[in-house]
Design an enzyme around this catalytic site. Structure first.
Site, PDB file in Angstrom:
ATOM      1  N   TRP A  84       0.838  -1.204   0.000  1.00 16.74           N
ATOM      2  CA  TRP A  84       0.000   0.000   0.000  1.00 16.74           C
ATOM      3  C   TRP A  84       0.869   1.249   0.000  1.00 16.74           C
ATOM      4  O   TRP A  84       1.802   1.388   0.808  1.00 16.74           O
ATOM      5  CB  TRP A  84      -0.912   0.009   1.231  1.00 16.74           C
ATOM      6  CG  TRP A  84      -2.050  -0.969   1.125  1.00 16.74           C
ATOM      7  CD1 TRP A  84      -1.967  -2.332   1.068  1.00 16.74           C
ATOM      8  CD2 TRP A  84      -3.444  -0.654   1.054  1.00 16.74           C
ATOM      9  NE1 TRP A  84      -3.215  -2.890   0.967  1.00 16.74           N
ATOM     10  CE2 TRP A  84      -4.149  -1.883   0.960  1.00 16.74           C
ATOM     11  CE3 TRP A  84      -4.156   0.539   1.090  1.00 16.74           C
ATOM     12  CZ2 TRP A  84      -5.539  -1.945   0.892  1.00 16.74           C
ATOM     13  CZ3 TRP A  84      -5.552   0.486   1.019  1.00 16.74           C
ATOM     14  CH2 TRP A  84      -6.227  -0.742   0.913  1.00 16.74           C
ATOM     15  N   ASP A 122     -11.770   8.298   2.073  1.00 15.06           N
ATOM     16  CA  ASP A 122     -12.608   7.650   3.082  1.00 15.06           C
ATOM     17  C   ASP A 122     -13.608   8.616   3.728  1.00 15.06           C
ATOM     18  O   ASP A 122     -14.025   8.416   4.866  1.00 15.06           O
ATOM     19  CB  ASP A 122     -11.744   6.993   4.161  1.00 15.06           C
ATOM     20  CG  ASP A 122     -12.524   5.991   5.016  1.00 15.06           C
ATOM     21  OD1 ASP A 122     -13.431   5.335   4.464  1.00 15.06           O
ATOM     22  OD2 ASP A 122     -12.229   5.876   6.214  1.00 15.06           O
ATOM     23  N   ASP A 160     -12.394   2.434  -2.852  1.00 18.78           N
ATOM     24  CA  ASP A 160     -13.544   3.216  -2.364  1.00 18.78           C
ATOM     25  C   ASP A 160     -13.722   4.559  -3.070  1.00 18.78           C
ATOM     26  O   ASP A 160     -14.716   5.246  -2.828  1.00 18.78           O
ATOM     27  CB  ASP A 160     -13.474   3.478  -0.858  1.00 18.78           C
ATOM     28  CG  ASP A 160     -13.506   2.204  -0.030  1.00 18.78           C
ATOM     29  OD1 ASP A 160     -13.781   1.133  -0.602  1.00 18.78           O
ATOM     30  OD2 ASP A 160     -13.234   2.280   1.182  1.00 18.78           O
ATOM     31  N   TRP A 213     -22.830  -3.229  -2.161  1.00 11.41           N
ATOM     32  CA  TRP A 213     -22.696  -1.786  -2.043  1.00 11.41           C
ATOM     33  C   TRP A 213     -23.506  -1.138  -3.153  1.00 11.41           C
ATOM     34  O   TRP A 213     -24.737  -1.264  -3.177  1.00 11.41           O
ATOM     35  CB  TRP A 213     -21.214  -1.405  -2.088  1.00 11.41           C
ATOM     36  CG  TRP A 213     -20.890  -0.051  -1.549  1.00 11.41           C
ATOM     37  CD1 TRP A 213     -21.759   0.935  -1.208  1.00 11.41           C
ATOM     38  CD2 TRP A 213     -19.576   0.458  -1.289  1.00 11.41           C
ATOM     39  NE1 TRP A 213     -21.084   2.032  -0.751  1.00 11.41           N
ATOM     40  CE2 TRP A 213     -19.747   1.768  -0.786  1.00 11.41           C
ATOM     41  CE3 TRP A 213     -18.288  -0.051  -1.424  1.00 11.41           C
ATOM     42  CZ2 TRP A 213     -18.651   2.572  -0.431  1.00 11.41           C
ATOM     43  CZ3 TRP A 213     -17.214   0.739  -1.078  1.00 11.41           C
ATOM     44  CH2 TRP A 213     -17.393   2.031  -0.579  1.00 11.41           C
ATOM     45  N   ASN A 240     -13.006  -6.114   2.126  1.00  6.38           N
ATOM     46  CA  ASN A 240     -14.336  -6.584   2.469  1.00  6.38           C
ATOM     47  C   ASN A 240     -14.356  -8.098   2.574  1.00  6.38           C
ATOM     48  O   ASN A 240     -13.318  -8.759   2.453  1.00  6.38           O
ATOM     49  CB  ASN A 240     -15.366  -6.071   1.458  1.00  6.38           C
ATOM     50  CG  ASN A 240     -16.666  -5.681   2.132  1.00  6.38           C
ATOM     51  OD1 ASN A 240     -17.459  -6.532   2.502  1.00  6.38           O
ATOM     52  ND2 ASN A 240     -16.874  -4.381   2.295  1.00  6.38           N
ATOM     53  N   TRP A 353     -18.268  -4.014   7.925  1.00  3.20           N
ATOM     54  CA  TRP A 353     -17.017  -3.849   7.175  1.00  3.20           C
ATOM     55  C   TRP A 353     -15.835  -3.600   8.103  1.00  3.20           C
ATOM     56  O   TRP A 353     -14.677  -3.684   7.677  1.00  3.20           O
ATOM     57  CB  TRP A 353     -17.146  -2.642   6.231  1.00  3.20           C
ATOM     58  CG  TRP A 353     -17.486  -1.380   6.954  1.00  3.20           C
ATOM     59  CD1 TRP A 353     -18.725  -0.907   7.264  1.00  3.20           C
ATOM     60  CD2 TRP A 353     -16.555  -0.446   7.504  1.00  3.20           C
ATOM     61  NE1 TRP A 353     -18.625   0.271   7.971  1.00  3.20           N
ATOM     62  CE2 TRP A 353     -17.306   0.584   8.131  1.00  3.20           C
ATOM     63  CE3 TRP A 353     -15.166  -0.362   7.532  1.00  3.20           C
ATOM     64  CZ2 TRP A 353     -16.710   1.663   8.772  1.00  3.20           C
ATOM     65  CZ3 TRP A 353     -14.567   0.713   8.173  1.00  3.20           C
ATOM     66  CH2 TRP A 353     -15.343   1.719   8.785  1.00  3.20           C
ATOM     67  N   LYS A 381      -6.124  -6.129   0.695  1.00  2.01           N
ATOM     68  CA  LYS A 381      -6.038  -5.676   2.085  1.00  2.01           C
ATOM     69  C   LYS A 381      -4.996  -6.518   2.807  1.00  2.01           C
ATOM     70  O   LYS A 381      -4.943  -7.741   2.643  1.00  2.01           O
ATOM     71  CB  LYS A 381      -7.394  -5.823   2.774  1.00  2.01           C
ATOM     72  CG  LYS A 381      -7.387  -5.584   4.267  1.00  2.01           C
ATOM     73  CD  LYS A 381      -7.134  -4.130   4.615  1.00  2.01           C
ATOM     74  CE  LYS A 381      -7.233  -3.920   6.130  1.00  2.01           C
ATOM     75  NZ  LYS A 381      -7.039  -2.503   6.496  1.00  2.01           N
ATOM     76  N   ASP A 387      -9.016  -2.113  10.467  1.00  2.00           N
ATOM     77  CA  ASP A 387      -9.791  -1.191   9.639  1.00  2.00           C
ATOM     78  C   ASP A 387     -10.012   0.147  10.336  1.00  2.00           C
ATOM     79  O   ASP A 387     -10.477   1.104   9.716  1.00  2.00           O
ATOM     80  CB  ASP A 387     -11.170  -1.788   9.314  1.00  2.00           C
ATOM     81  CG  ASP A 387     -11.070  -3.029   8.456  1.00  2.00           C
ATOM     82  OD1 ASP A 387     -10.297  -3.019   7.484  1.00  2.00           O
ATOM     83  OD2 ASP A 387     -11.763  -4.017   8.759  1.00  2.00           O
TER      84      ASP A 387
END
Length: 450
Positions: A84, A122, A160, A213, A240, A353, A381, A387
């Site tokens: 990431w 986010d 997202d 979603w 997720n 989530w 992830k 989270d």
């Protein structure tokens, strides 16, 4: 004597992890041609350095003589995972990319990068942050693209960012110019696609949300606006828990809806009319339940009847890092000894989530999916990373402590506001190592870890 024993066992743990990695290298390495931007079926994905917190947890488990659990964690960390990129200056980020590529070349493996630095990230929630503005974001993207050069990489561009547009954040329109923020978001994603896809071996996938979603027509229109046709495809289920069967079906519908709305051969009325597509929530041919895949036959039937000569061609990847046991359901907390009221259960399910317990690692990363448009299952992830604090203060949790609050749990409103009753502790902040969750994921892996 005790310390020497611990060190010997720890060496065995790390040796086992290294052996697993080396074995994978020997059996899965594959040379790439410069012109090939697709993910080859024989691809081996990069195994990054262990996440912060892993070694401390492994040592703690060994000190308790829990060798089996220590080995499970080591196996998890020896599995390919994404790297990431979440901020820092362009120069610092370029250095991280260069270092990662050097390690990936040593492994003869393809690295997967997650770019997570979009302005307004986010919606300002647990993972808030991101670049200050579009100019800063574009400079950051330029630095990453320059560092990649002609290396073979896979990019997950901004989880997202499309499924959760600024218009979905609940901003006060008197404070935030929402239409402009949405336009900026699309421009930022489109710039990222265009710049990164200029590199000869960079495959870019953009955010497709997940099967529980945004509805198929909604996410399809957003993907088109963001420029998915100029990317390698889109990704789903990042961070997720939806089962892969649900995600691959949903993603196939999205790809079909893209083709449906871009096919002039079957009538101009279809062009751009993605809203006609059936979804995981609605089909004119029968009642569809997003939680029951057996009802999705009605949406399948709609696409079979309406595609005409259109052929889906947009590819996708699915995050399987935490979907081994499927999505969380809080219904059991309505039963003894918890006895939580329906309002609490509803809030817990809405926060499903956020660090849900009793999940599990999913399918290990592979490009051999058996589904034509599904390019790979990936661990996007990082398993074991939190989270967020997942508490009532942030809206992800609720709890009636008057009916269930065992000894050791907080007793004041201030303490309860930051407490996670599902784990019985204060969760680490977003991105921090969560040892209880890490071990839980490894123990409940489906398929099981070796």
């Amino acid at each position: 004597m005790h310390d020497r024993f611990i060190r010997c066992i720890l060496i065995r743990v790390f040796a086992a992890a290294a052996l697993l990695s080396i074995t994978s290298l020997a059996t899965n390495a594959n040379a790439q041609t410069p012109a090939d931007k697709a993910i080859p079926a024989s691809a081996r994905f990069f195994v990054p350095q262990p996440a912060n917190g892993f070694i401390q947890q492994a040592v703690g488990l060994l000190e308790k003589f829990q060798l089996r659990n220590a080995l499970l964690i080591a196996e998890m960390e020896a599995t390919p995972q994404a790297v990431w990129l979440t901020g820092n200056t362009p120069a610092q980020t370029a250095t991280t990319v260069t270092s990662t590529l050097r390690q990936a070349n040593f492994q003869r493996a393809i690295p997967v990068f997650v770019l997570y630095n979009i302005p307004g990230r986010d919606c300002g929630s647990y993972s808030a942050g991101g670049a200050e503005n579009t100019a800063d974001y574009e400079a950051w993207i330029d630095a990453i693209a320059g560092a990649i050069g002609n290396q073979k990489v896979v990019i997950m561009l901004e989880p997202d960012a499309i499924a959760d547009l600024p218009s979905d954040c609940g901003y006060d329109p008197t404070v935030v110019d929402i239409p402009q923020a949405v336009a900026n978001r699309y421009a930022q994603i489109n710039y990222g696609i265009t710049r990164l896809e200029q590199e000869t071996q960079t495959s870019v996938y953009i955010d497709g949300g997940n099967a529980h979603w945004q509805a198929v027509p909604v996410i399809t229109q957003r993907l088109i606006t963001a420029g998915v046709q100029q990317a390698q495809g889109f990704f789903s289920n990042v961070s997720n828990y939806n089962l892969s069967t649900y995600e691959s079906k949903f993603d196939t519908w999205v790809s079909s809806c893209i083709a449906f709305g871009m096919n002039p051969a079957d009538g101009g009325w279809r062009l751009g009319n993605y809203s006609y597509c059936a979804s995981q929530y609605y089909s004119p041919l029968g009642t569809v339940n997003p939680d029951d895949i057996t009802t999705w036959v009605y949406t399948d039937e709609w696409f079979q009847q309406n595609m005409g000569s259109a052929v889906p061609s947009t590819h996708f990847v699915v995050d399987t890092s935490r979907n081994g046991q499927g999505p969380f359901n809080a219904a059991s907390y309505a039963n003894p000894p918890y006895n939580q009221p329906s309002t609490v259960i509803a809030t817990l399910n809405n926060g499903d989530w956020c660090n849900p317990p009793t999940r599990g690692l999913g399918a290990v990363p592979t490009a051999k999916t058996g589904i034509a448009l599904l390019d790979a299952y990936l661990w996007v992830k990082t398993p074991g990373q939190s989270d967020g604090t997942c508490d009532s203060a942030g809206g992800a949790r609720a709890w009636d402590y008057s009916v269930y609050g065992p000894a050791g749990w907080p007793t004041t409103a201030a303490q309860q506001a930051t407490f996670d009753p599902l784990w019985g502790l204060d969760d680490p902040i977003a991105g921090a190592w969560f040892p209880q969750q890490a071990l839980d994921l490894a123990q409940r892996a489906n398929p099981p870890l070796r």
